[in-house]
Write an enzyme that holds these catalytic residues in place. Sequence first.
Site, short mmCIF file in Angstrom:
data_model
loop_
_atom_site.label_atom_id
_atom_site.label_comp_id
_atom_site.label_asym_id
_atom_site.label_seq_id
_atom_site.Cartn_x
_atom_site.Cartn_y
_atom_site.Cartn_z
N ASP A 1 1.69 1.99 -89.05
CA ASP A 1 2.17 0.55 -88.90
C ASP A 1 2.54 0.44 -90.54
O ASP A 1 2.68 1.19 -91.34
CB ASP A 1 1.06 -0.26 -88.60
CG ASP A 1 1.75 -1.74 -87.88
OD1 ASP A 1 3.03 -1.97 -88.20
OD2 ASP A 1 1.05 -2.21 -87.14
N ASP B 1 8.12 -6.86 -83.00
CA ASP B 1 7.15 -6.82 -81.90
C ASP B 1 7.69 -7.42 -80.71
O ASP B 1 8.21 -8.38 -80.73
CB ASP B 1 5.69 -7.31 -82.21
CG ASP B 1 4.95 -6.55 -83.46
OD1 ASP B 1 5.46 -5.49 -83.62
OD2 ASP B 1 3.60 -6.96 -83.45
C1 GLA Z 1 2.13 -4.48 -85.79
C2 GLA Z 1 2.78 -3.55 -84.73
C3 GLA Z 1 2.22 -3.84 -83.37
C4 GLA Z 1 0.79 -3.86 -83.48
C5 GLA Z 1 0.07 -4.46 -84.44
C6 GLA Z 1 -1.33 -4.37 -84.76
O1 GLA Z 1 2.59 -5.71 -85.45
O2 GLA Z 1 4.07 -3.83 -84.62
O3 GLA Z 1 2.69 -2.94 -82.48
O4 GLA Z 1 0.16 -2.35 -83.72
O5 GLA Z 1 0.70 -4.55 -85.91
O6 GLA Z 1 -2.13 -5.35 -85.51
#
Ligand code: GLA
Length: 381
Positions: free
Chosen positions: A126, A183
């Site tokens: 990430d 996301d």
């Molecule tokens: C980010 C990623 C998500 C998830 C969260 C976890 O937002 O894009 O897919 O992995 O972190 O905290």
Amino acid sequence: MYTKTPPMGWNSWNTFGPQPTDSLVRETADAMVSLGYLDAGYDYVIIDDGWMLPDRDENGLFVADPEKFPYGIRALADYVHSKGLKFGIYSCAGTRTCARYPGSFDHDFSDARQFAQWHVDYLKYDFCNFPSTANCRQRYQTMSMALRACGRDIYFAACNWGLHSPELWMRSAGVNSYRSTGDIMDNFTSAATIAQSQLDLLHCSAAPCFNDMDMLTVGMFGKGHVGLNDSGESVDVARLEQEYVTQFALWACMGSALIIGADIRAMSPSMRSLLQNKELIAINQDEECRSPYMVSREGARFCFLKHLSDHTVALVYANLSDEQDEVDCIFADFGLPYTSGIKLKLHDILSGEEAGMFTDHCPLEIPAHGCRVFKASFVTA
Ligand code: GLA
């Protein structure tokens, strides 16, 4: 790692947020086998953020949260492997993960070794809490080196949310898939925005480095961590099912990673059969992995085709707008003029029905938020 087709699997985040546990993963792995997901091609079980303690140990190593994972990560990975599945884990290129657990910044090589010792097969990496002085491309390149040096073949799933045009350089950095957007949320606007944002960027997605349009929300129906919508309206199951069909068809036909985010153990039969639709999965996993050829596009209504290795094409109609409308697909626009004398025989993948033979064009009324997917074969008159 050499990967021929987009990855398929399940990830804990969309439904369980930062609360993955040993029992959840074991039950999910069991369900993936007993309910046909593994046979359909979903072979990765991935724990996302929240698996570790807030601090590393005195040697700088990750410590799995003993309440969530009382038997440790290696025992869990072994269990997942015993089911014929592969095991994935999560870390972050920044100093802390998005849920503020320790990140791998300055720890790439020891973290990769620790993952290898735990028999991890897949790393989601990430981008939160990324130091402003650090270089994004270099950070992914560094973890790529660490994975190559760790002594185990580990799939590298980068997740920098589409920042810095990842489609242009993630392949050269040794990555296997790159998250190309922010996301996803469990509502149609989110899925539609993601799909449309990628329509012009898919030519870079091919073996062994694929576009990952984020974990699917198919089958969540508002249950879980990524919200249904903010209007507070009650769940209209029929509408949501139609929207999930559109989401899954687009993710599959656009060649995205197919990572389920809903609770596998509680999936409705109709959503299970959608996620296991053999023909959509075959389009996604086609060995040539060709990106879509856009035939027509007018706002949120579009039609594209995808060449398949058996000399057929997938023909995809989508209407992501809020009103029913006609979407036309003129065959000359994709190199099949009337004068060719060739007809297209269309098999409707979503209904399973034969739709007939067409020459010249095939206009269709597509409902709001809807789509149609055909497998088209050439017939010489
Ligand atoms: C980010 C990623 C998500 C998830 C969260 C976890 O937002 O894009 O897919 O992995 O972190 O905290």
